[in-house]
Design a protein around this motif. Structure first.
Motif: not given
Length: 142
Positions: A88-92, A109-120
């Motif tokens: 996941x390269x960006x929060x979007x 709200x759910x966005x991407x966690x780009x450090x862990x490649x998970x949903x946040x």
């Protein structure tokens, strides 16, 4: 068709019904139980078996979890693993929303966690009791 695959031609007022499992490259669905990791204001959490659908490089996830915050009126966040791994390269790169069953909670709200490649998943807690949260999000597999 001549190559052994399925071919179907329908006229404008015709329809078809398929039963059973249909699979094709990059068309899958299934269940999974995500791993939840508390990031902020999480005393405990519980994951349930959720569902996902992959069409091409798009994945749609829907599930319900329980989160018990440590404090009220506080930003609360938890990471959710993906059913199919992706960078996941960006929060979007993952976006979604949800609803907490308590009427006093904020929207989810759910966005991407780009450090862990998970949903946040984020929300503002209204109490320190367990919050049932229904959510869905989508992401792209690059």
């Amino acid at each position: 068709s001549s190559d052994g695959g399925l071919a179907l031609t329908l006229g404008a007022s015709q329809s078809a019904t398929f039963t059973g499992n249909i699979s094709a490259p990059n068309l899958t669905s299934g269940t999974y139980t995500p791993t939840l990791t508390g990031v902020a204001n999480v005393a405990s959490s519980m994951a349930n078996s959720g569902r996902y659908i992959r069409v091409g490089n798009q994945v749609i996830v829907y599930n319900h979890i329980s989160v018990t915050p440590t404090a009220t009126t506080t930003d609360t966040s938890i990471r959710i693993t993906l059913p199919i791994g992706a960078t996941l390269g960006s929060t979007t790169a993952a976006t979604g929303s949800g609803t907490a069953r308590s009427t006093n909670d904020s929207p989810v709200l759910i966005i991407a966690d780009t450090v862990n490649n998970e949903a946040l998943l984020y929300f503002i807690s209204s109490s320190t009791s367990a919050h049932g949260i229904e959510y869905s999000f989508a992401y792209t597999i690059p």
